[in-house]
Design a protein around this motif. Structure first.
Motif, PDB file in Angstrom:
ATOM      1  N   HIS A 204       0.817  -1.214   0.000  1.00 16.14           N
ATOM      2  CA  HIS A 204       0.000   0.000   0.000  1.00 16.14           C
ATOM      3  C   HIS A 204       0.857   1.272   0.000  1.00 16.14           C
ATOM      4  O   HIS A 204       2.093   1.206  -0.054  1.00 16.14           O
ATOM      5  CB  HIS A 204      -0.962   0.005   1.196  1.00 16.14           C
ATOM      6  CG  HIS A 204      -0.269   0.043   2.532  1.00 16.14           C
ATOM      7  ND1 HIS A 204       0.332   1.176   3.021  1.00 16.14           N
ATOM      8  CD2 HIS A 204      -0.089  -0.913   3.477  1.00 16.14           C
ATOM      9  CE1 HIS A 204       0.845   0.933   4.209  1.00 16.14           C
ATOM     10  NE2 HIS A 204       0.609  -0.330   4.516  1.00 16.14           N
TER      11      HIS A 204
ATOM     12  N   THR B  65      -3.268   5.446   2.676  1.00 14.82           N
ATOM     13  CA  THR B  65      -4.334   4.447   2.667  1.00 14.82           C
ATOM     14  C   THR B  65      -3.761   3.090   3.049  1.00 14.82           C
ATOM     15  O   THR B  65      -2.818   2.618   2.422  1.00 14.82           O
ATOM     16  CB  THR B  65      -4.974   4.364   1.266  1.00 14.82           C
ATOM     17  OG1 THR B  65      -5.372   5.677   0.866  1.00 14.82           O
ATOM     18  CG2 THR B  65      -6.185   3.459   1.289  1.00 14.82           C
TER      19      THR B  65
ATOM     20  N   LEU C 145      -6.183  -2.264   3.627  1.00 16.22           N
ATOM     21  CA  LEU C 145      -7.593  -2.564   3.361  1.00 16.22           C
ATOM     22  C   LEU C 145      -7.997  -2.176   1.940  1.00 16.22           C
ATOM     23  O   LEU C 145      -8.965  -2.709   1.399  1.00 16.22           O
ATOM     24  CB  LEU C 145      -8.485  -1.815   4.352  1.00 16.22           C
ATOM     25  CG  LEU C 145      -8.588  -2.392   5.765  1.00 16.22           C
ATOM     26  CD1 LEU C 145      -9.366  -1.440   6.663  1.00 16.22           C
ATOM     27  CD2 LEU C 145      -9.233  -3.763   5.749  1.00 16.22           C
ATOM     28  N   VAL C 146      -7.259  -1.261   1.340  1.00 22.21           N
ATOM     29  CA  VAL C 146      -7.580  -0.832  -0.020  1.00 22.21           C
ATOM     30  C   VAL C 146      -7.511  -2.012  -1.005  1.00 22.21           C
ATOM     31  O   VAL C 146      -8.149  -2.002  -2.052  1.00 22.21           O
ATOM     32  CB  VAL C 146      -6.631   0.307  -0.465  1.00 22.21           C
ATOM     33  CG1 VAL C 146      -5.223  -0.203  -0.695  1.00 22.21           C
ATOM     34  CG2 VAL C 146      -7.159   1.011  -1.701  1.00 22.21           C
TER      35      VAL C 146
ATOM     36  N   PHE D  24     -15.807  -1.398   3.050  1.00 19.75           N
ATOM     37  CA  PHE D  24     -15.253  -0.465   4.019  1.00 19.75           C
ATOM     38  C   PHE D  24     -15.496   0.981   3.593  1.00 19.75           C
ATOM     39  O   PHE D  24     -15.461   1.305   2.403  1.00 19.75           O
ATOM     40  CB  PHE D  24     -13.745  -0.689   4.180  1.00 19.75           C
ATOM     41  CG  PHE D  24     -13.382  -2.019   4.745  1.00 19.75           C
ATOM     42  CD1 PHE D  24     -13.456  -2.259   6.111  1.00 19.75           C
ATOM     43  CD2 PHE D  24     -12.964  -3.050   3.928  1.00 19.75           C
ATOM     44  CE1 PHE D  24     -13.120  -3.491   6.633  1.00 19.75           C
ATOM     45  CE2 PHE D  24     -12.629  -4.291   4.434  1.00 19.75           C
ATOM     46  CZ  PHE D  24     -12.708  -4.501   5.805  1.00 19.75           C
ATOM     47  N   ASP D  25     -15.719   1.836   4.569  1.00 20.49           N
ATOM     48  CA  ASP D  25     -15.740   3.274   4.354  1.00 20.49           C
ATOM     49  C   ASP D  25     -14.298   3.742   4.492  1.00 20.49           C
ATOM     50  O   ASP D  25     -13.795   3.902   5.611  1.00 20.49           O
ATOM     51  CB  ASP D  25     -16.645   3.936   5.399  1.00 20.49           C
ATOM     52  CG  ASP D  25     -16.705   5.450   5.253  1.00 20.49           C
ATOM     53  OD1 ASP D  25     -15.815   6.024   4.589  1.00 20.49           O
ATOM     54  OD2 ASP D  25     -17.626   6.068   5.820  1.00 20.49           O
ATOM     55  N   MET D  26     -13.611   3.929   3.366  1.00 23.74           N
ATOM     56  CA  MET D  26     -12.185   4.222   3.433  1.00 23.74           C
ATOM     57  C   MET D  26     -11.896   5.550   4.116  1.00 23.74           C
ATOM     58  O   MET D  26     -10.869   5.717   4.760  1.00 23.74           O
ATOM     59  CB  MET D  26     -11.577   4.188   2.032  1.00 23.74           C
ATOM     60  CG  MET D  26     -11.640   2.823   1.348  1.00 23.74           C
ATOM     61  SD  MET D  26     -10.996   1.449   2.341  1.00 23.74           S
ATOM     62  CE  MET D  26      -9.274   1.903   2.480  1.00 23.74           C
TER      63      MET D  26
ATOM     64  N   VAL E 103     -11.824   4.792   7.672  1.00 24.22           N
ATOM     65  CA  VAL E 103     -10.606   4.066   7.998  1.00 24.22           C
ATOM     66  C   VAL E 103      -9.436   5.035   8.174  1.00 24.22           C
ATOM     67  O   VAL E 103      -8.654   4.932   9.122  1.00 24.22           O
ATOM     68  CB  VAL E 103     -10.287   3.032   6.901  1.00 24.22           C
ATOM     69  CG1 VAL E 103      -8.890   2.437   7.088  1.00 24.22           C
ATOM     70  CG2 VAL E 103     -11.326   1.916   6.908  1.00 24.22           C
ATOM     71  N   LEU E 104      -9.320   6.011   7.253  1.00 24.09           N
ATOM     72  CA  LEU E 104      -8.259   7.020   7.379  1.00 24.09           C
ATOM     73  C   LEU E 104      -8.409   7.814   8.666  1.00 24.09           C
ATOM     74  O   LEU E 104      -7.420   8.135   9.335  1.00 24.09           O
ATOM     75  CB  LEU E 104      -8.289   7.958   6.174  1.00 24.09           C
ATOM     76  CG  LEU E 104      -7.980   7.362   4.801  1.00 24.09           C
ATOM     77  CD1 LEU E 104      -8.039   8.445   3.729  1.00 24.09           C
ATOM     78  CD2 LEU E 104      -6.629   6.677   4.795  1.00 24.09           C
TER      79      LEU E 104
ATOM     80  N   GLY F 119      -8.077   7.838  -4.590  1.00 21.22           N
ATOM     81  CA  GLY F 119      -8.638   6.678  -3.898  1.00 21.22           C
ATOM     82  C   GLY F 119      -9.368   5.723  -4.817  1.00 21.22           C
ATOM     83  O   GLY F 119     -10.197   4.924  -4.371  1.00 21.22           O
TER      84      GLY F 119
ATOM     85  N   TYR G 120     -10.069   1.124  -4.497  1.00 18.37           N
ATOM     86  CA  TYR G 120     -11.064   0.349  -3.752  1.00 18.37           C
ATOM     87  C   TYR G 120     -12.423   0.308  -4.445  1.00 18.37           C
ATOM     88  O   TYR G 120     -12.979  -0.776  -4.637  1.00 18.37           O
ATOM     89  CB  TYR G 120     -11.192   0.884  -2.320  1.00 18.37           C
ATOM     90  CG  TYR G 120     -12.075   0.025  -1.450  1.00 18.37           C
ATOM     91  CD1 TYR G 120     -11.648  -1.226  -1.024  1.00 18.37           C
ATOM     92  CD2 TYR G 120     -13.337   0.461  -1.070  1.00 18.37           C
ATOM     93  CE1 TYR G 120     -12.450  -2.028  -0.241  1.00 18.37           C
ATOM     94  CE2 TYR G 120     -14.148  -0.332  -0.280  1.00 18.37           C
ATOM     95  CZ  TYR G 120     -13.704  -1.580   0.135  1.00 18.37           C
ATOM     96  OH  TYR G 120     -14.504  -2.379   0.899  1.00 18.37           O
TER      97      TYR G 120
ATOM     98  N   SER H  69     -12.464  -2.123  -7.448  1.00 16.17           N
ATOM     99  CA  SER H  69     -11.775  -3.391  -7.169  1.00 16.17           C
ATOM    100  C   SER H  69     -12.107  -4.479  -8.177  1.00 16.17           C
ATOM    101  O   SER H  69     -11.219  -5.207  -8.652  1.00 16.17           O
ATOM    102  CB  SER H  69     -12.120  -3.881  -5.757  1.00 16.17           C
ATOM    103  OG  SER H  69     -11.587  -3.026  -4.774  1.00 16.17           O
TER     104      SER H  69
END
Length: 304
Positions: free
Chosen positions: A18, A22, A25-26, A183-185, A188-189, A280, A283, A286
């Motif tokens: 990664h 980020t 999880l991305v 996921f709500d990226m 997450v950040l 971003g 994700y 994907s």
């Protein structure tokens, strides 16, 4: 650092690396898609995102983590003819290129998503004097605020609903569950900014020392192998590089970076794909990325 590994033990191996903001999880859905297709994967959570000390995040120290990650596996990833592919995002791009240039006999294929290293103009805040001279910051809070602005997160997110003393060791399941969660990226950040000890200093160090710009020498070493100019013994010799960009990415601008890559790599050895979104983009895209990677590796295998 954290290392997550799953997939069939006899599958072709793929490592995910990664970027600077980020976390791994991305790659969750892309990695699971490759596992479903029969690949063995490692998703590496580097010290950039974890509990890192404020040490210089030099490219060599980050690339070394790839050695530590594959060395932690119960399977053999390097040596004796073992090969693996790398899928890397953002700063993970030059980190992976540095590794591939150092260990060219171990890397089968490279796939880069919004790769750094050839950025012409850094994003807002990356060249701020506090980022490059943190000792001049009037306080730790001032440095934290500058990093917060760069990351675009809020001053503080929701409280973490877990006490440190409530953590406990749990035995791993017989096999990892499928990655189905979305996921709500952004959240997450926010969470890692609020709760990962050392994250602010580690990000600042990465922004200061990371190979975001002027990485032509890193790229050229691997591009020379891919374009069959050097290292005929390397698996990447005479192969092709797959690169994805976000159509609206203002961090790694696709048009600019692809132009820089084209100076190093002939068009027959380069495949560029554009997808909706900003930096971003990996994700939410994907499924499309996974399909393209599988098609790319399938066509590559037919040429070998």
């Amino acid at each position: 650092m954290r290392v997550y590994e799953w997939g069939p033990a006899d599958g072709d191996k793929v490592l995910f690396v990664h970027g600077d903001a980020t976390p791994c999880l991305v790659f969750s859905k892309i990695a699971q898609g490759l596992v479903d297709a029969g690949y063995r994967v490692i998703s590496l959570g580097t010290r950039i995102q974890r509990y890192a000390a404020p040490l210089p995040a030099r490219r060599s120290s980050l690339a070394t983590q790839i050695l530590l990650a594959v060395g932690s596996s119960p399977l053999s990833w390097m040596g004796n003819g073992n090969l693996f592919s790398i899928v890397a995002f953002s700063l993970g791009g030059p980190i992976s290129l540095a590794f591939a240039g150092t260990f060219p006999l171990s890397v089968r294929s490279l796939v880069l998503l919004g790769p750094a290293g050839l950025i012409r103009t850094l994003p807002d805040g990356y060249e701020d004097h506090i980022i490059h001279n943190p000792e001049l910051a009037p306080s730790d809070e001032a440095l934290r605020e500058k990093v917060r602005q760069i990351l675009g997160v809020a001053v503080s997110g929701p409280a973490l609903k877990m006490q440190a003393d409530q953590r406990q060791e749990v035995p791993p399941p017989a096999g990892p569950a499928r990655v189905e969660k979305t996921f709500d990226m952004g959240a997450v950040l926010q969470w890692q900014f609020d709760h990962h000890q050392g994250h602010v200093h580690s990000f600042q160090s990465t922004a200061r020392y990371g190979s975001l710009q002027k990485g032509e020498h890193i790229w050229k070493k691997v591009c020379d192998i891919i374009s069959a100019r050097t290292r005929p013994d390397a698996p990447l010799h005479g192969s092709k590089l797959l690169v994805f960009f976000g159509q609206d990415d203002d961090v790694v601008v696709g048009k600019e970076t692809s132009e820089e890559i084209s100076h190093l790599l002939p068009p027959d050895h380069l495949q560029v794909e554009y997808l909706p979104g900003g930096h971003g983009f990996p994700y939410p895209n994907s499924e499309s990325i996974t399909r393209t990677i599988l098609s790319f590796w399938g066509s590559r295998s037919s040429l070998l």
